[in-house]
Design a protein around this motif. Structure first.
Motif, PDB file in Angstrom:
ATOM      1  N   PHE A 233       0.831  -1.205   0.000  1.00 15.57           N
ATOM      2  CA  PHE A 233       0.000   0.000   0.000  1.00 15.57           C
ATOM      3  C   PHE A 233       0.868   1.258   0.000  1.00 15.57           C
ATOM      4  CE2 PHE A 233      -2.809  -3.033   2.443  1.00 15.57           C
ATOM      5  CZ  PHE A 233      -3.680  -3.264   1.399  1.00 15.57           C
ATOM      6  N   TYR A 234       1.922   1.220   0.812  1.00 13.69           N
ATOM      7  CA  TYR A 234       2.793   2.388   0.950  1.00 13.69           C
ATOM      8  C   TYR A 234       3.481   2.714  -0.371  1.00 13.69           C
ATOM      9  CZ  TYR A 234       6.356   5.476   2.946  1.00 13.69           C
ATOM     10  OH  TYR A 234       7.165   6.550   3.235  1.00 13.69           O
ATOM     11  N   LEU A 235       4.047   1.708  -1.034  1.00 13.39           N
ATOM     12  CA  LEU A 235       4.730   1.946  -2.302  1.00 13.39           C
ATOM     13  C   LEU A 235       3.762   2.436  -3.370  1.00 13.39           C
ATOM     14  CD1 LEU A 235       7.290  -0.993  -2.663  1.00 13.39           C
ATOM     15  CD2 LEU A 235       7.682   1.337  -1.870  1.00 13.39           C
ATOM     16  N   GLN A 236       2.571   1.854  -3.408  1.00  8.09           N
ATOM     17  CA  GLN A 236       1.598   2.272  -4.411  1.00  8.09           C
ATOM     18  C   GLN A 236       1.188   3.725  -4.203  1.00  8.09           C
ATOM     19  OE1 GLN A 236      -2.187   0.124  -4.534  1.00  8.09           O
ATOM     20  NE2 GLN A 236      -2.169   0.304  -6.778  1.00  8.09           N
ATOM     21  N   ASP A 237       0.957   4.112  -2.953  1.00  6.98           N
ATOM     22  CA  ASP A 237       0.529   5.481  -2.674  1.00  6.98           C
ATOM     23  C   ASP A 237       1.676   6.482  -2.862  1.00  6.98           C
ATOM     24  OD1 ASP A 237      -1.986   4.586  -2.115  1.00  6.98           O
ATOM     25  OD2 ASP A 237      -1.692   4.512   0.055  1.00  6.98           O
ATOM     26  N   GLN A 238       2.895   6.075  -2.524  1.00  5.35           N
ATOM     27  CA  GLN A 238       4.030   6.972  -2.648  1.00  5.35           C
ATOM     28  C   GLN A 238       4.461   7.169  -4.102  1.00  5.35           C
ATOM     29  OE1 GLN A 238       4.182   8.641   0.336  1.00  5.35           O
ATOM     30  NE2 GLN A 238       6.409   8.431   0.352  1.00  5.35           N
ATOM     31  N   PHE A 294      12.687   4.569   4.236  1.00  2.23           N
ATOM     32  CA  PHE A 294      11.296   4.474   3.778  1.00  2.23           C
ATOM     33  C   PHE A 294      10.590   5.831   3.856  1.00  2.23           C
ATOM     34  CE2 PHE A 294      11.318  -0.236   4.507  1.00  2.23           C
ATOM     35  CZ  PHE A 294      10.808  -0.599   3.262  1.00  2.23           C
ATOM     36  N   LEU A 295      10.858   6.563   4.932  1.00  5.65           N
ATOM     37  CA  LEU A 295      10.126   7.801   5.184  1.00  5.65           C
ATOM     38  C   LEU A 295      10.637   8.989   4.371  1.00  5.65           C
ATOM     39  CD1 LEU A 295       9.822   7.497   9.076  1.00  5.65           C
ATOM     40  CD2 LEU A 295       7.927   7.404   7.437  1.00  5.65           C
ATOM     41  N   LEU A 296      11.935   9.006   4.057  1.00  8.65           N
ATOM     42  CA  LEU A 296      12.537  10.213   3.492  1.00  8.65           C
ATOM     43  C   LEU A 296      12.756  10.165   1.988  1.00  8.65           C
ATOM     44  CD1 LEU A 296      15.200  10.955   6.276  1.00  8.65           C
ATOM     45  CD2 LEU A 296      12.909  11.936   6.006  1.00  8.65           C
ATOM     46  N   THR A 297      12.598   8.995   1.377  1.00 13.83           N
ATOM     47  CA  THR A 297      12.859   8.909  -0.056  1.00 13.83           C
ATOM     48  C   THR A 297      11.553   8.863  -0.853  1.00 13.83           C
ATOM     49  OG1 THR A 297      14.118   7.744  -1.743  1.00 13.83           O
ATOM     50  CG2 THR A 297      12.890   6.403  -0.184  1.00 13.83           C
ATOM     51  N   SER A 298      11.680   9.094  -2.149  1.00 13.65           N
ATOM     52  CA  SER A 298      10.509   9.007  -3.024  1.00 13.65           C
ATOM     53  C   SER A 298      10.876   8.358  -4.360  1.00 13.65           C
ATOM     54  CB  SER A 298       9.912  10.395  -3.271  1.00 13.65           C
ATOM     55  OG  SER A 298      10.886  11.269  -3.835  1.00 13.65           O
ATOM     56  N   TYR A 299      11.984   7.600  -4.373  1.00 11.79           N
ATOM     57  CA  TYR A 299      12.446   6.937  -5.587  1.00 11.79           C
ATOM     58  C   TYR A 299      12.513   5.427  -5.353  1.00 11.79           C
ATOM     59  CZ  TYR A 299      13.785  11.650  -6.985  1.00 11.79           C
ATOM     60  OH  TYR A 299      13.767  12.984  -7.277  1.00 11.79           O
ATOM     61  N   TYR A 365       2.376   7.369   6.890  1.00  8.33           N
ATOM     62  CA  TYR A 365       3.734   7.287   7.431  1.00  8.33           C
ATOM     63  C   TYR A 365       3.780   6.696   8.839  1.00  8.33           C
ATOM     64  CZ  TYR A 365       4.416  10.601   3.613  1.00  8.33           C
ATOM     65  OH  TYR A 365       4.424  11.211   2.388  1.00  8.33           O
ATOM     66  N   SER A 366       2.638   6.646   9.507  1.00  2.00           N
ATOM     67  CA  SER A 366       2.632   6.298  10.934  1.00  2.00           C
ATOM     68  C   SER A 366       3.097   4.870  11.233  1.00  2.00           C
ATOM     69  CB  SER A 366       1.241   6.547  11.534  1.00  2.00           C
ATOM     70  OG  SER A 366       0.240   5.853  10.836  1.00  2.00           O
ATOM     71  N   PRO A 367       2.830   3.845  10.392  1.00  2.00           N
ATOM     72  CA  PRO A 367       3.361   2.514  10.723  1.00  2.00           C
ATOM     73  C   PRO A 367       4.894   2.486  10.754  1.00  2.00           C
ATOM     74  CG  PRO A 367       1.587   2.314   9.123  1.00  2.00           C
ATOM     75  CD  PRO A 367       1.918   3.769   9.228  1.00  2.00           C
ATOM     76  N   MET A 368       5.557   3.163   9.789  1.00  2.00           N
ATOM     77  CA  MET A 368       7.014   3.217   9.787  1.00  2.00           C
ATOM     78  C   MET A 368       7.536   3.989  10.997  1.00  2.00           C
ATOM     79  SD  MET A 368       6.108   2.440   6.651  1.00  2.00           S
ATOM     80  CE  MET A 368       6.643   1.608   5.155  1.00  2.00           C
ATOM     81  N   ILE A 369       6.837   5.081  11.334  1.00  2.00           N
ATOM     82  CA  ILE A 369       7.237   5.857  12.511  1.00  2.00           C
ATOM     83  C   ILE A 369       7.108   5.005  13.768  1.00  2.00           C
ATOM     84  CG2 ILE A 369       6.638   7.841  13.952  1.00  2.00           C
ATOM     85  CD1 ILE A 369       5.763   9.283  11.382  1.00  2.00           C
ATOM     86  N   MET A 370       6.013   4.218  13.851  1.00  2.00           N
ATOM     87  CA  MET A 370       5.828   3.327  15.001  1.00  2.00           C
ATOM     88  C   MET A 370       6.993   2.345  15.122  1.00  2.00           C
ATOM     89  SD  MET A 370       2.994   0.304  15.561  1.00  2.00           S
ATOM     90  CE  MET A 370       3.780  -0.638  14.224  1.00  2.00           C
ATOM     91  N   ILE A 371       7.366   1.716  13.998  1.00  2.00           N
ATOM     92  CA  ILE A 371       8.472   0.750  14.033  1.00  2.00           C
ATOM     93  C   ILE A 371       9.763   1.436  14.473  1.00  2.00           C
ATOM     94  CG2 ILE A 371       9.891  -0.819  12.666  1.00  2.00           C
ATOM     95  CD1 ILE A 371       7.469  -1.245  10.859  1.00  2.00           C
ATOM     96  N   ALA A 372      10.013   2.632  13.923  1.00  6.13           N
ATOM     97  CA  ALA A 372      11.239   3.352  14.261  1.00  6.13           C
ATOM     98  C   ALA A 372      11.294   3.693  15.742  1.00  6.13           C
ATOM     99  CB  ALA A 372      11.346   4.627  13.419  1.00  6.13           C
TER     100      ALA A 372
END
Length: 413
Positions: A233-238, A294-299, A365-372
């Motif tokens: 979902f994250y990759l598709q939306d990003q 994951f959070l800071l890139t867009s490529y 972004y919140s699931p990645m932030i939670m893991i971090a």
């Protein structure tokens, strides 16, 4: 010794393969059967619940009855329960079963699969603890972690290949490979004696030392399951990926994670041979770095890098918590502790999908932030304990292993 380790590796690999063969085809089967998406979630959840409940039970049984008998029972149960699940799906596809009755049999048979897989996982990890000395425990556990990773990589790939012949063909393969594993272990795995002696006590998840590693296990597995659930979902939306391209992109990313896990575990087993806490500390730092990627890139290439870095970190942490948990108890408690570790994996598979989806719906972004955040806090705690107790190597081996009257502490050859 090599024969034992080889048998353990093959056993864990087949058990993980059996688990991963089912997951990719369940959504397609649900739709073919005319059921709703929630029923797919129910099937996945009941399997995870049974794993969490039965893993400690099988571990304690292996302490009392021996590792090999429980592993063999696990593979018999896997073969029969997967066969029953396949028959249920077959009847549903041919409309011999439908509605509530079909769903009932699907839940029962999927629960049986979830019941028997941890028999293999718990007993195999305990057996590795039996046959390795404390100084080589990390290398031995890395073999199990590598088998886990290989199953995670090849399971979906094999399922995808066999679905070319039909939706049920991955299950046919699962029945066959579990049967082969039973025969191989029956003939090649050396017999062992029960570890539990008179006066032995069952392992408690709250005893000093062990509880910390179980918490590491829970956090690590929540991170792994979260990436598996919301990564697509994250990759598709990003990246605004088309649906027809998404599956290939996510599959490659997860394969890179699995490859990195194998790499980290091989390096640990072959060269590093670190104690648990340094492994967990470094793994947590690497895992946090992957979340930042994951959070800071867009490529897309950087996302692939994030998947790989995530695999490196989680691979070290997985080997670390398995090794630390094994070293924190006595020899006759190896089955019990292996069952508790497997239970943490089952619990994470129950709570992580729901938690990650709820968080993702609130903010992508919140699931990645939670893991971090969870991993950073975990790393900080490990670092504080590492500095506070310079003799951490000894504490890993003795913490929580009080000697009780009438208890015989013994190893195995």
């Amino acid at each position: 010794m090599n024969k034992i380790k080889g048998s353990i590796f093959f056993s864990v690999f087949v058990a993980m393969l059996g688990l991963m063969l089912i997951a990719p085809i369940t959504p397609s089967l649900i739709r073919e059967l005319g059921l709703r998406e929630i029923h797919s979630g129910i099937l996945i959840s009941v399997g995870s619940i049974m794993t969490a409940v039965m893993a400690p039970v099988w571990g304690n049984i292996s302490d009392a009855k021996g590792r090999k008998p429980v592993i063999l029972i696990g593979f018999i149960g896997m073969s029969i329960s997967t066969l029953l699940l396949t028959v249920t799906f077959y009847c549903g596809l041919h409309q011999w079963l439908s509605g509530g009755l079909l769903l009932f049999f699907m839940i029962v048979t999927r629960s049986l699969v979830g019941m028997f897989i941890p028999a293999v996982l718990s007993s195999s990890q305990a057996y590795m603890g039996d046959v390795t000395e404390e100084k080589e425990r990390g290398s031995g556990i890395a073999i199990i972690s590598a088998a886990n990773g290989l199953g995670l990589i090849l399971g979906p790939a094999i399922a995808g290949v066999f679905t070319l012949f039909g939706l049920l063909w991955p299950l046919y393969f699962g029945i066959g490979i579990a049967t082969v594993a039973f025969i191989v272990n029956l003939l090649l795995m050396p017999a062992d004696k029960p570890a539990m002696t008179r006066g032995s006590i069952k392992v408690s998840p709250f005893q000093p030392g062990l509880r910390n590693y179980l918490f590491v296990a829970l956090v690590t597995m929540i991170g792994i399951v979260t990436i598996q659930v919301i990564g697509g979902f994250y990759l598709q939306d990003q990246l605004n990926l088309a649906s027809e391209k998404l599956a290939g992109v996510v599959s490659l990313g997860l394969m890179l994670s699995g490859t990195a896990m194998l790499t980290a575990q091989y390096v640990q087993a072959k060269w590093l041979k670190w104690e648990p806490r340094p492994m967990i500390l470094l793994g947590s730092l690497i895992l946090v770095a992957s979340m930042l990627l994951f959070l800071l890139t867009s490529y897309l290439p950087f996302y692939y890098s994030a998947f790989f870095v995530f695999g490196l970190g989680s691979g070290l942490m997985m080997t670390g918590f398995m090794t630390g948990a094994s070293l924190s108890v006595r020899n006759e408690q190896q089955g019990g502790v292996a069952g508790l570790v497997a239970a943490m994996q089952g619990i994470s598979a129950i709570i992580a999908p729901i938690l990650s989806i709820v968080l993702y719906q609130a903010n992508r972004y919140s699931p990645m932030i939670m893991i971090a955040i969870l991993t950073a806090l975990l790393g900080a705690v490990i670092f504080a304990r590492f500095r506070k107790r310079p003799g951490h190597n000894a504490s890993d081996r003795t913490e929580g292993r009080e000697i009780h009257p009438g208890t015989e502490v013994r190893g195995r050859s």
